[in-house]
Write a protein that holds these residues in place. Structure first.
Motif, PDB file in Angstrom:
ATOM      1  N   VAL A  69      11.529 -20.949  42.727  1.00  0.00           N
ATOM      2  CA  VAL A  69      12.366 -19.944  42.053  1.00  0.00           C
ATOM      3  C   VAL A  69      12.830 -18.890  43.057  1.00  0.00           C
ATOM      4  O   VAL A  69      14.003 -18.514  43.079  1.00  0.00           O
ATOM      5  CB  VAL A  69      11.605 -19.306  40.871  1.00  0.00           C
ATOM      6  CG1 VAL A  69      12.319 -18.079  40.342  1.00  0.00           C
ATOM      7  CG2 VAL A  69      11.415 -20.321  39.753  1.00  0.00           C
ATOM      8  N   TYR A 127      12.406 -24.322  31.619  1.00  0.00           N
ATOM      9  CA  TYR A 127      12.402 -23.399  32.756  1.00  0.00           C
ATOM     10  C   TYR A 127      12.498 -24.103  34.113  1.00  0.00           C
ATOM     11  O   TYR A 127      13.423 -23.830  34.885  1.00  0.00           O
ATOM     12  CB  TYR A 127      11.154 -22.514  32.673  1.00  0.00           C
ATOM     13  CG  TYR A 127      11.116 -21.405  33.675  1.00  0.00           C
ATOM     14  CD1 TYR A 127      11.823 -20.249  33.455  1.00  0.00           C
ATOM     15  CD2 TYR A 127      10.364 -21.510  34.833  1.00  0.00           C
ATOM     16  CE1 TYR A 127      11.795 -19.207  34.366  1.00  0.00           C
ATOM     17  CE2 TYR A 127      10.324 -20.482  35.753  1.00  0.00           C
ATOM     18  CZ  TYR A 127      11.040 -19.327  35.514  1.00  0.00           C
ATOM     19  OH  TYR A 127      11.016 -18.317  36.413  1.00  0.00           O
ATOM     20  N   ARG A 183      21.060 -17.992  35.984  1.00  0.00           N
ATOM     21  CA  ARG A 183      21.874 -19.030  35.347  1.00  0.00           C
ATOM     22  C   ARG A 183      23.231 -18.460  34.934  1.00  0.00           C
ATOM     23  O   ARG A 183      24.269 -19.102  35.139  1.00  0.00           O
ATOM     24  CB  ARG A 183      21.127 -19.613  34.144  1.00  0.00           C
ATOM     25  CG  ARG A 183      21.750 -20.868  33.624  1.00  0.00           C
ATOM     26  CD  ARG A 183      20.818 -21.538  32.604  1.00  0.00           C
ATOM     27  NE  ARG A 183      21.452 -22.703  32.070  1.00  0.00           N
ATOM     28  CZ  ARG A 183      21.416 -23.907  32.622  1.00  0.00           C
ATOM     29  NH1 ARG A 183      20.738 -24.095  33.730  1.00  0.00           N
ATOM     30  NH2 ARG A 183      22.039 -24.921  32.078  1.00  0.00           N
ATOM     31  N   GLY A 221      16.392 -21.335  29.791  1.00  0.00           N
ATOM     32  CA  GLY A 221      15.395 -20.577  30.542  1.00  0.00           C
ATOM     33  C   GLY A 221      14.030 -20.581  29.880  1.00  0.00           C
ATOM     34  O   GLY A 221      13.007 -20.584  30.558  1.00  0.00           O
ATOM     35  N   SER A 228      15.841 -26.011  34.468  1.00  0.00           N
ATOM     36  CA  SER A 228      16.965 -25.093  34.601  1.00  0.00           C
ATOM     37  C   SER A 228      17.110 -24.607  36.043  1.00  0.00           C
ATOM     38  O   SER A 228      18.216 -24.572  36.592  1.00  0.00           O
ATOM     39  CB  SER A 228      16.771 -23.900  33.658  1.00  0.00           C
ATOM     40  OG  SER A 228      17.787 -22.955  33.839  1.00  0.00           O
ATOM     41  N   TRP A 229      15.998 -24.266  36.675  1.00  0.00           N
ATOM     42  CA  TRP A 229      16.048 -23.826  38.072  1.00  0.00           C
ATOM     43  C   TRP A 229      16.475 -24.951  39.004  1.00  0.00           C
ATOM     44  O   TRP A 229      17.199 -24.728  39.972  1.00  0.00           O
ATOM     45  CB  TRP A 229      14.710 -23.234  38.510  1.00  0.00           C
ATOM     46  CG  TRP A 229      14.590 -21.809  38.100  1.00  0.00           C
ATOM     47  CD1 TRP A 229      13.898 -21.314  37.040  1.00  0.00           C
ATOM     48  CD2 TRP A 229      15.228 -20.690  38.726  1.00  0.00           C
ATOM     49  NE1 TRP A 229      14.060 -19.955  36.972  1.00  0.00           N
ATOM     50  CE2 TRP A 229      14.863 -19.541  37.998  1.00  0.00           C
ATOM     51  CE3 TRP A 229      16.060 -20.528  39.824  1.00  0.00           C
ATOM     52  CZ2 TRP A 229      15.304 -18.263  38.335  1.00  0.00           C
ATOM     53  CZ3 TRP A 229      16.501 -19.263  40.168  1.00  0.00           C
ATOM     54  CH2 TRP A 229      16.122 -18.150  39.425  1.00  0.00           C
ATOM     55  N   ASP A 263       9.711 -12.642  36.106  1.00  0.00           N
ATOM     56  CA  ASP A 263       9.201 -13.805  35.386  1.00  0.00           C
ATOM     57  C   ASP A 263       7.695 -13.937  35.562  1.00  0.00           C
ATOM     58  O   ASP A 263       6.986 -14.345  34.652  1.00  0.00           O
ATOM     59  CB  ASP A 263       9.877 -15.088  35.876  1.00  0.00           C
ATOM     60  CG  ASP A 263      11.323 -15.199  35.408  1.00  0.00           C
ATOM     61  OD1 ASP A 263      11.767 -14.343  34.622  1.00  0.00           O
ATOM     62  OD2 ASP A 263      11.997 -16.139  35.847  1.00  0.00           O
ATOM     63  N   THR A 301      11.973 -14.523  30.627  1.00  0.00           N
ATOM     64  CA  THR A 301      12.632 -15.317  31.657  1.00  0.00           C
ATOM     65  C   THR A 301      13.854 -14.575  32.175  1.00  0.00           C
ATOM     66  O   THR A 301      14.951 -15.117  32.254  1.00  0.00           O
ATOM     67  CB  THR A 301      13.043 -16.678  31.083  1.00  0.00           C
ATOM     68  OG1 THR A 301      13.897 -16.445  29.955  1.00  0.00           O
ATOM     69  CG2 THR A 301      11.845 -17.506  30.681  1.00  0.00           C
ATOM     70  N   ASN A 357      16.687 -18.382  44.115  1.00  0.00           N
ATOM     71  CA  ASN A 357      17.239 -17.053  43.874  1.00  0.00           C
ATOM     72  C   ASN A 357      17.823 -16.480  45.157  1.00  0.00           C
ATOM     73  O   ASN A 357      18.906 -15.895  45.165  1.00  0.00           O
ATOM     74  CB  ASN A 357      16.155 -16.139  43.309  1.00  0.00           C
ATOM     75  CG  ASN A 357      16.685 -14.775  42.965  1.00  0.00           C
ATOM     76  OD1 ASN A 357      17.635 -14.657  42.209  1.00  0.00           O
ATOM     77  ND2 ASN A 357      16.078 -13.756  43.527  1.00  0.00           N
ATOM     78  N   SER A 379      15.527 -16.202  35.295  1.00  0.00           N
ATOM     79  CA  SER A 379      16.207 -17.441  34.949  1.00  0.00           C
ATOM     80  C   SER A 379      17.497 -17.160  34.192  1.00  0.00           C
ATOM     81  O   SER A 379      18.543 -17.738  34.492  1.00  0.00           O
ATOM     82  CB  SER A 379      15.286 -18.322  34.103  1.00  0.00           C
ATOM     83  OG  SER A 379      15.935 -19.508  33.750  1.00  0.00           O
ATOM     84  N   ASP A 399      21.901 -19.980  28.010  1.00  0.00           N
ATOM     85  CA  ASP A 399      21.106 -19.622  29.188  1.00  0.00           C
ATOM     86  C   ASP A 399      19.680 -19.267  28.786  1.00  0.00           C
ATOM     87  O   ASP A 399      18.718 -19.679  29.437  1.00  0.00           O
ATOM     88  CB  ASP A 399      21.737 -18.438  29.925  1.00  0.00           C
ATOM     89  CG  ASP A 399      23.088 -18.771  30.513  1.00  0.00           C
ATOM     90  OD1 ASP A 399      23.360 -19.965  30.755  1.00  0.00           O
ATOM     91  OD2 ASP A 399      23.866 -17.834  30.735  1.00  0.00           O
TER      92      ASP A 399
END
Length: 148
Positions: free
Chosen positions: A51, A105, A81, A101, A108-109, A68, A74, A55, A77, A97
């Motif tokens: 993450v 989770y 997103r 998230g 999504s990442w 998080d 989240t 990021n 996230s 989103d």
């Protein structure tokens, strides 16, 4: 002394290289982790590091993933997103989103990471193609001219 007339050629950039027609969709689906097994394994074995890495690649605030970790939902996230969707013109809204998230989770990442990598690769490819097509003409043709 004879004056040399040189034709002037101007190139006008009408669009920035690397802009991709996205058609409003993510380049990969949510569960298409097999396309990038390195990211998938990193997310599976060490999600907080993944993450933070994703990021950072997206240009997000380095402290955002900590929200998080401390139990603020989240937030990272959701924010990342939404930022990636906005940057690349992908359809969606805050509700989707938030859903991805909360319920998906890690997936999504991984999808965010794949999108960032794909866009960076397309941009780099477009820049290299545009630079390879550039032809420079000399300012002065020095054939048969004596400088002294």
């Amino acid at each position: 002394m004879e004056r040399i007339s040189i034709p002037l050629q101007l190139r006008v950039v009408q669009s920035q290289p690397g802009l991709v027609e996205q058609n409003g969709k993510w380049s990969t689906g949510l569960c298409e982790c097999w396309g990038d097994m390195d990211d998938c394994c990193c997310a599976f074995w060490c999600l907080p590091l993944f993450v933070f890495k994703t990021n950072r690649a997206a240009g997000g605030c380095p402290c955002l993933p900590l929200l998080d970790c401390v139990g603020c939902g989240t937030a990272a996230s959701l924010a990342m997103r939404a930022a990636v969707r906005e940057r690349y013109g992908i359809e969606g809204d805050v509700c989707s989103d938030c859903f991805y998230g909360c319920c998906c989770y890690p997936l999504s990442w991984c999808q965010i990471s794949r999108e960032i990598k794909r866009q960076a690769a397309v941009r780099a490819n477009a820049i290299s193609l545009s630079s390879s097509k550039t032809h420079y003409t000399p300012l002065v043709d020095l054939d048969h001219v004596h400088l002294i």
